[in-house]
Motif scaffolding. Sequence first.
Motif, PDB file in Angstrom:
ATOM      1  N   ARG A  10       0.818  -1.218   0.000  1.00 56.34           N
ATOM      2  CA  ARG A  10       0.000   0.000   0.000  1.00 56.34           C
ATOM      3  C   ARG A  10       0.856   1.274   0.000  1.00 56.34           C
ATOM      4  N   ASN A  11       2.003   1.261   0.692  1.00 56.56           N
ATOM      5  CA  ASN A  11       2.809   2.480   0.793  1.00 56.56           C
ATOM      6  C   ASN A  11       3.877   2.598  -0.287  1.00 56.56           C
ATOM      7  N   GLY A  12       3.976   1.588  -1.179  1.00 54.35           N
ATOM      8  CA  GLY A  12       4.890   1.681  -2.320  1.00 54.35           C
ATOM      9  C   GLY A  12       6.358   1.601  -1.973  1.00 54.35           C
ATOM     10  N   THR A  13       6.713   0.956  -0.857  1.00 49.06           N
ATOM     11  CA  THR A  13       8.121   0.864  -0.461  1.00 49.06           C
ATOM     12  C   THR A  13       8.851  -0.275  -1.157  1.00 49.06           C
ATOM     13  N   GLY A  14       8.125  -1.170  -1.798  1.00 44.07           N
ATOM     14  CA  GLY A  14       8.773  -2.333  -2.424  1.00 44.07           C
ATOM     15  C   GLY A  14       8.900  -3.500  -1.481  1.00 44.07           C
ATOM     16  N   THR A  15       8.420  -3.372  -0.245  1.00 41.66           N
ATOM     17  CA  THR A  15       8.410  -4.466   0.729  1.00 41.66           C
ATOM     18  C   THR A  15       7.055  -4.494   1.420  1.00 41.66           C
ATOM     19  N   LEU A  16       6.751  -5.642   2.054  1.00 42.18           N
ATOM     20  CA  LEU A  16       5.493  -5.791   2.796  1.00 42.18           C
ATOM     21  C   LEU A  16       5.793  -6.019   4.270  1.00 42.18           C
ATOM     22  N   ASN A  17       5.143  -5.229   5.151  1.00 39.34           N
ATOM     23  CA  ASN A  17       5.202  -5.557   6.569  1.00 39.34           C
ATOM     24  C   ASN A  17       4.038  -6.493   6.889  1.00 39.34           C
ATOM     25  N   PHE A  18       3.973  -6.960   8.134  1.00 40.05           N
ATOM     26  CA  PHE A  18       2.957  -7.955   8.468  1.00 40.05           C
ATOM     27  C   PHE A  18       1.551  -7.394   8.306  1.00 40.05           C
ATOM     28  N   HIS A  19       1.361  -6.118   8.650  1.00 40.25           N
ATOM     29  CA  HIS A  19       0.036  -5.511   8.548  1.00 40.25           C
ATOM     30  C   HIS A  19      -0.448  -5.521   7.093  1.00 40.25           C
ATOM     31  N   GLU A  20       0.423  -5.126   6.170  1.00 37.64           N
ATOM     32  CA  GLU A  20       0.047  -5.104   4.757  1.00 37.64           C
ATOM     33  C   GLU A  20      -0.249  -6.510   4.236  1.00 37.64           C
ATOM     34  N   PHE A  21       0.599  -7.457   4.643  1.00 35.23           N
ATOM     35  CA  PHE A  21       0.440  -8.836   4.173  1.00 35.23           C
ATOM     36  C   PHE A  21      -0.872  -9.430   4.690  1.00 35.23           C
ATOM     37  N   GLU A  64      -3.559  -7.874   5.816  1.00 32.51           N
ATOM     38  CA  GLU A  64      -4.716  -7.178   5.270  1.00 32.51           C
ATOM     39  C   GLU A  64      -5.049  -7.678   3.866  1.00 32.51           C
ATOM     40  N   TYR A  65      -4.018  -7.908   3.068  1.00 32.42           N
ATOM     41  CA  TYR A  65      -4.240  -8.371   1.696  1.00 32.42           C
ATOM     42  C   TYR A  65      -4.812  -9.793   1.687  1.00 32.42           C
ATOM     43  N   VAL A  66      -4.220 -10.700   2.495  1.00 35.50           N
ATOM     44  CA  VAL A  66      -4.689 -12.083   2.528  1.00 35.50           C
ATOM     45  C   VAL A  66      -6.128 -12.159   3.013  1.00 35.50           C
ATOM     46  N   TRP A  67      -6.484 -11.336   4.021  1.00 36.77           N
ATOM     47  CA  TRP A  67      -7.859 -11.325   4.537  1.00 36.77           C
ATOM     48  C   TRP A  67      -8.855 -10.888   3.461  1.00 36.77           C
ATOM     49  N   GLU A  68      -8.447  -9.940   2.650  1.00 34.95           N
ATOM     50  CA  GLU A  68      -9.332  -9.489   1.587  1.00 34.95           C
ATOM     51  C   GLU A  68      -9.631 -10.602   0.598  1.00 34.95           C
ATOM     52  N   LYS A  69      -8.649 -11.497   0.406  1.00 32.48           N
ATOM     53  CA  LYS A  69      -8.817 -12.584  -0.551  1.00 32.48           C
ATOM     54  C   LYS A  69      -9.540 -13.775   0.056  1.00 32.48           C
ATOM     55  N   LYS A  70      -9.342 -13.995   1.370  1.00 32.96           N
ATOM     56  CA  LYS A  70      -9.945 -15.171   2.008  1.00 32.96           C
ATOM     57  C   LYS A  70     -10.261 -14.835   3.464  1.00 32.96           C
ATOM     58  N   ARG A  71     -11.517 -14.480   3.719  1.00 30.65           N
ATOM     59  CA  ARG A  71     -11.922 -14.034   5.040  1.00 30.65           C
ATOM     60  C   ARG A  71     -11.836 -15.120   6.097  1.00 30.65           C
ATOM     61  N   SER A  72     -11.973 -16.395   5.687  1.00 30.15           N
ATOM     62  CA  SER A  72     -12.053 -17.481   6.665  1.00 30.15           C
ATOM     63  C   SER A  72     -10.695 -17.930   7.186  1.00 30.15           C
ATOM     64  N   LYS A  77       6.229 -15.530   8.844  1.00 27.78           N
ATOM     65  CA  LYS A  77       7.501 -15.899   9.469  1.00 27.78           C
ATOM     66  C   LYS A  77       8.337 -16.772   8.538  1.00 27.78           C
ATOM     67  N   LYS A  78       7.669 -17.645   7.785  1.00 27.14           N
ATOM     68  CA  LYS A  78       8.393 -18.510   6.850  1.00 27.14           C
ATOM     69  C   LYS A  78       9.066 -17.678   5.763  1.00 27.14           C
ATOM     70  N   MET A  79       8.366 -16.632   5.297  1.00 29.29           N
ATOM     71  CA  MET A  79       8.943 -15.775   4.260  1.00 29.29           C
ATOM     72  C   MET A  79      10.016 -14.857   4.830  1.00 29.29           C
ATOM     73  N   ASP A  80       9.804 -14.371   6.041  1.00 31.05           N
ATOM     74  CA  ASP A  80      10.737 -13.438   6.667  1.00 31.05           C
ATOM     75  C   ASP A  80      11.832 -14.222   7.377  1.00 31.05           C
ATOM     76  N   GLY A  81      12.661 -14.902   6.590  1.00 30.82           N
ATOM     77  CA  GLY A  81      13.676 -15.774   7.168  1.00 30.82           C
ATOM     78  C   GLY A  81      14.708 -15.041   7.999  1.00 30.82           C
ATOM     79  N   GLN A  82      15.026 -13.789   7.613  1.00 31.94           N
ATOM     80  CA  GLN A  82      16.030 -13.014   8.344  1.00 31.94           C
ATOM     81  C   GLN A  82      15.424 -12.187   9.479  1.00 31.94           C
ATOM     82  N   GLN A  83      14.113 -12.352   9.699  1.00 30.46           N
ATOM     83  CA  GLN A  83      13.406 -11.694  10.799  1.00 30.46           C
ATOM     84  C   GLN A  83      13.613 -10.178  10.785  1.00 30.46           C
ATOM     85  N   LYS A  84      13.433  -9.598   9.612  1.00 32.70           N
ATOM     86  CA  LYS A  84      13.574  -8.150   9.467  1.00 32.70           C
ATOM     87  C   LYS A  84      12.242  -7.436   9.687  1.00 32.70           C
ATOM     88  N   GLY A  85      11.146  -8.198   9.778  1.00 33.09           N
ATOM     89  CA  GLY A  85       9.842  -7.584   9.951  1.00 33.09           C
ATOM     90  C   GLY A  85       9.190  -7.159   8.655  1.00 33.09           C
TER      91      GLY A  85
END
Length: 849
Positions: free
Chosen positions: A515-526, A528-536, A547-555
């Motif tokens: 949403r903010n155009g930084t070229g990366t996704l934080n957990f909130h953005e990720f 929010e997007y997944v919920w929009e696609k699948k509410r359940s 956590k699986k994607m954020d292997g280096q734990q950068k957030g």
Amino acid sequence: MPGERLVCVWQAAHANDPNPRNKTITKDALKKVNVRFAGFQSTHYMENKFDSTFKDGVTFELYKTYVHKSLLEKGVPEHVLHDDIEKACWDLSKSSYKCSLPGSDLFRLWQVANRLTQEGTYPPIICTDECQWLSEKIASHLGKHWKTNDHTYKADGATFQDLLDSLDDVYFHETSPDLVHACIKDLHKWLVEEVMKTGWMYKRTRKQANWTNWTKRWFVLKPGRLEYYDKPAVGNSTSRLKGEVVISQNTKLESLPDYSGLVRKLSGRFKVSNAHEIECEIADAATGASNKERRAWLSCLEEVIETCKEGMTPVQKLLNERHRRREISRDDSTSKIDNALSATYERSVEDQNGNSPTEDGKYIVPVKAPNFQPVPMSSHSNGQAKKPDPVKISNSSAEVPPVINVDQPSIDTEENNDSNMIKVAEEKLKAVFMKIDTSGNGWIDPEEFSAFIHSLGLKMTEKEINLVFNTVDKDSNGKINFEEFEEYFSRYIMDENCSSACVAALRGAFLEADRNGTGTLNFHEFAEYVWEKKRSIRVSKILKAFKKMDGQQKGEITFTDFRDLYLRPGGGVEAPIPEEEIELVQESDSLDVFERQLKQTYDDTDVDTLSHYIRDRWDKFTSFRRLGASGEVVMKGGSGMVADIVPGDYNLMDIACFSDLPPLVPKCTVIKGVKWVSSTIPGISGKIVFPSDFNKEIVTDLATNEHLRYYGCSFADSQQVKISLMYRHGIQDFTYENKYLEDYVTVSNGGAGIERHDFSHLDCPLVEDSGVFIMAKLVGDDELHVTGFRVPVRHTLYIPGGCIHSNDYLKGTWRTMLSDETDIDHVHLVKKSAKALDENLTGFKFQFV
């Protein structure tokens, strides 16, 4: 003939051949591949030996002889050498193959294809019948029918890439990756690993005097060795090799009565033994089927021993015999051999189909290929198979007339001297990198990257540019080095592991979530997007995926992390891209266009662009001159730069080892006419007999990594690669007093000597005056090369098993790693008398010059 492991060398040469239309392998092409083997401890590569062996024509038979006689390091098992060669050749070849398979499965399929490839053909060819047969087996395993016609493969056969294209188009892209993986793994286990039989059994061994206790082990029988592990490797779990019994033509088998002890009662007992080395008793705790199991094991072991006598493996023997019979007649006579080959495969899995209890009493039921019976393969030559010459490598296939046409004109000298394809591709990519890096500082910053995209005429938004930049900038430090650029280019521009529509759709999803155009996704953005696609979907599942994607734990995660998760089987979150969205992706997708433009820039770039740039960039060094007081030149620069190193992170070995320099050979004394006579009695030394004219003198040299490599050793510094220790070792300090050589070695221990053994050494002198460490190696049957090394203080020698050495001449304190689990083949130094009629042998010790 099929089954030859060295076909991989021809594959690597062809993959890096600047003139792939050439029909014969050249000496230069073969040399470029063999240079890669110089760093292995299993090889002894010498450029002068290679040049003297190969002249005008290069045949496959001559190369096999060279590998066995000259390339194989003394004391190294041949299967270790072949494993090293095959892995190196795969590293040279893999980038040239295009397929949807993951790297590990592609490697296994490549190994399978090499076993079926006609040796000596260039480019390496799998004949049409073999291609059809392999395709049918894969189709059968996948539960499908092979969609074939008369033009699926060319009449004269197919290269490995041709085979991949057919399989990829018909099956791999539309089949579950897990099912494809299981199929290729089964094929690999059958034709490459040649696993003949497996199962849980009890065993005990005796190496010298006493028997060990009975222990339960997972046994695996392969050509030449019976291995035992702590457990079977199932799924992603690994098993640890606990030991092995070498199977040779002299191995003895013996059926034994049941064992009845205080703790255990075991039936189906038999013994495998190698005289004066090891005895291994094997038995089964089960009842009823134990005698049947014993017969099955003995039958398989006998087959391994018999094929060992003929210098081949069971699979090679069956393939060779079928080929020979096919040459004689194309009737149904091959069916018996087909059944035998099928039985070999069946034995490799029969113990895992509900009959093999694990430690906890459960049963292993692996995926098994239905109807996995071989069918006749086509002929490979017009010659009759014959027994291999004794000098051939032991697992070579039967000799056939070479397929190389040595009368064909060789390619131009200028083409022979061209760099191989890997070097050319890297130089072209560096030239592209240089075009983007307008400042020439070795980094691409966001401004330079944005300017390059606009120079391509692309109208990308800043958000899209940020996405691509962050995808390339793997370590997220705000600048792109050449290594990151090269990885991105090979992965996204040259790789075809997934469809462009799917990747483009993933990019669209990522841009939508960012949403903010930084070229990366934080957990909130990720989230929010997944919920929009699948509410359940549950929050815990979203968190786990992030956590699986954020292997280096950068957030935060990059597009690379996002892409890898959703293209990996079982990603953990339902893919956020419906199939209809992928179908609606247009060819005009801006990021897709960017990658095509970047690929076009690479294709249009002249490799000479980089050389011209480097010449101008470093002209002040190459034209460097210093004049002395007399006006004469006393220092000058070379005619050209050896290398151009851009800023970045490097291993010192990558920039400090210069491949253009010939290997250094230490000073060594060469003694011809020696005879090594090992003792057959444990604890008693043998003797090494020197000729009467040997003056007892050997040269000394300073121990360096280059010098030590001649004897297969090295310094164990921070750059040392990992090693495998098969035995338990201990490290202790030992002090050699001044009278050690004279009072103990010469008098009490029967005289000076040299030794070799299966365990490894670490030897580190802790004082300056540390004496001389002897290293030697046998060249042929009767030629000994010896060097006395002076080792700098606190420099640790690594001496692998099998290396000939001696510590008789050491002084002061040495820190040493050693083991007591194997016998030591120690021999005393003796020489013949100078008198013709005197047959007495006299002991001596080395003198240093």
